[in-house]
Design an enzyme around this catalytic site. Structure first.
Site, PDB file in Angstrom:
ATOM      1  N   CYS A   1     -13.416  60.533 -43.288  1.00  0.00           N
ATOM      2  CA  CYS A   1     -11.907  61.336 -43.467  1.00  0.00           C
ATOM      3  C   CYS A   1     -11.293  61.025 -42.121  1.00  0.00           C
ATOM      4  CB  CYS A   1     -12.329  62.905 -43.879  1.00  0.00           C
ATOM      5  SG  CYS A   1     -13.073  63.113 -45.517  1.00  0.00           S
TER       6      CYS A   1
ATOM      7  N   ASN B   1      -8.277  66.822 -51.167  1.00  0.00           N
ATOM      8  CA  ASN B   1      -8.872  66.336 -49.941  1.00  0.00           C
ATOM      9  C   ASN B   1      -9.035  64.746 -50.429  1.00  0.00           C
ATOM     10  OD1 ASN B   1     -10.373  65.131 -47.843  1.00  0.00           O
ATOM     11  ND2 ASN B   1     -11.603  66.530 -47.659  1.00  0.00           N
TER      12      ASN B   1
ATOM     13  N   HIS C   1      -5.529  66.351 -41.409  1.00  0.00           N
ATOM     14  CA  HIS C   1      -6.375  65.975 -42.668  1.00  0.00           C
ATOM     15  C   HIS C   1      -6.375  66.926 -43.414  1.00  0.00           C
ATOM     16  CE1 HIS C   1      -9.640  64.785 -44.970  1.00  0.00           C
ATOM     17  NE2 HIS C   1     -10.447  65.702 -44.594  1.00  0.00           N
TER      18      HIS C   1
END
Length: 374
Positions: free
Chosen positions: A116, A292, A262
């Site tokens: 990520c 996400n 993030h």
């Protein structure tokens, strides 16, 4: 190009697949309610790639939108860097496929996998390479496309409430290139704690545990995550990374106007927010609408905020992400003149960051534009 020539973000783009999965649908498979998902994560829905879409398809859509905003053709791009942990194939690189899809015939292309946080690692690599490149024959460029793209829906166990409720599919892109003096990238910071690599993994499918009937039956190809361990890692490492980034640049936290993190979990980000010390900055969150999206989450959120005119030229902006490995990547930019940025001389009261605005950060970036609408 000399290291003294500033490189910065000159355009943004993103793509979210058309299919939307709401909390009630995802929760039913995971054995939880829609209310529970929103209360635990701040997420209300996420997007799902169509059966015919691969990661390269999403990445190419985001890239085209960024190029269009920049007023560039794909042939003007020197580098295409794709951050992904869900590539089209083990090989070739997804970035190579993207160059074919968008017609970037002169670009060198490669993938980055820092899960990520991959977009931050890709952004740093592209920035460093551009600084060593000369301008082209017309005195323009050089330019790089940096793309974050992931399709996590293909590697999630729908019954695992620790992961299935969090992730969506999407892609975000930026074009990097020369910007006016006094703007652009100031510094980046990358760290990896390999001793924590077991917190996030897809156990099978690589050289250690090749795919077999046994690994499939075992469910070893699903994405797995130690949620409590990841939360602890973020609390221990994200504030420290941001503090070190600013200290290294000699920038006080109160000077930062925007924080784009993030988009992992809205509740976790709210918990860690006070420790960041960015009391007069806006934390941009769009995860309620797309969840996400892995390496795509920072550039998607950046694109949504940019297109809504939330940046003013000269605004100090911190981008920061964390991901498997475990890794943390952060970058400090002074926002350059872009298609949707407000001129530096204009700053309305609504744009002046306040502690109150930061506290209400989840509302700062509302519903993003959906697939095909840009």
């Amino acid at each position: 190009m000399s290291d003294s020539t500033p490189i910065g973000i000159i355009a943004t783009g993103s793509y979210l697949p058309a299919t939307v999965a709401h909390n009630d649908e995802v929760g039913a498979a995971a054995g939880v309610t829609a209310e529970w998902i929103e209360r635990k994560t701040g997420i209300r829905r996420r997007h799902r790639a169509a059966p015919h879409e691969a990661t390269s398809d999403l990445a190419a859509q985001a890239a085209r939108r960024a190029l269009d905003q920049a007023g560039l053709t794909a042939d003007q791009i020197t580098y295409v860097v794709v951050a992904t942990s869900t590539p089209d194939h083990p090989q070739p690189a997804t970035a190579a496929i993207v160059t074919d899809l968008i017609g970037a015939r002169r670009a060198a292309a490669f993938d980055v996998n820092s899960v990520c946080s991959g977009f931050m690692f890709a952004l740093t690599a592209a920035d460093r390479m551009l600084r060593a490149e000369p301008r082209d024959a017309s005195g323009q460029g050089p330019y790089a496309l940096v793309i974050g793209a992931d399709i996590y829906s293909r590697i999630l166990d729908p019954a695992d409430r620790r992961t299935a409720i969090l992730f969506g599919d999407g892609a975000g892109a930026v074009v990097l290139g020369p910007v006016p003096a006094g703007t652009g990238g100031i510094t980046t910071s990358l760290t990896t704690r390999g001793d924590q690599h077991r917190l996030i993994s897809v156990p099978a499918g690589g050289s250690r545990r090749p795919a077999s009937a046994a690994t499939v039956a075992e469910g070893a190809h699903w994405f797995t995550m130690d949620g409590r361990g990841v939360r602890g890692f973020v609390h221990d490492n994200l504030p420290a990374a941001v503090h070190e980034l600013l200290a290294g640049a000699g920038v006080p936290a109160r000077a930062v106007r925007h924080f784009v993190p993030h988009q992992a979990n809205g509740v976790m980000l709210a918990e860690v927010w006070p420790a960041l010390g960015l009391d007069t900055a806006r934390m941009h969150l769009a995860l309620a609408h797309h969840g996400n999206t892995g390496a795509a989450s920072v550039p998607i959120t950046l694109d949504v905020a940019h297109r809504r005119g939330l940046f003013t030229e000269g605004d100090l902006t911190v981008l920061s992400a964390f991901g498997g490995g475990m890794s943390v990547g952060s970058a400090l930019f002074r926002w350059a003149p872009t298609a949707h940025a407000r001129p530096a001389r204009v700053r309305t009261q609504a744009q002046v960051p306040t502690a109150q605005a930061a506290a209400g950060a989840a509302a700062e970036v509302r519903e993003p534009v959906l697939a095909g609408a840009r």
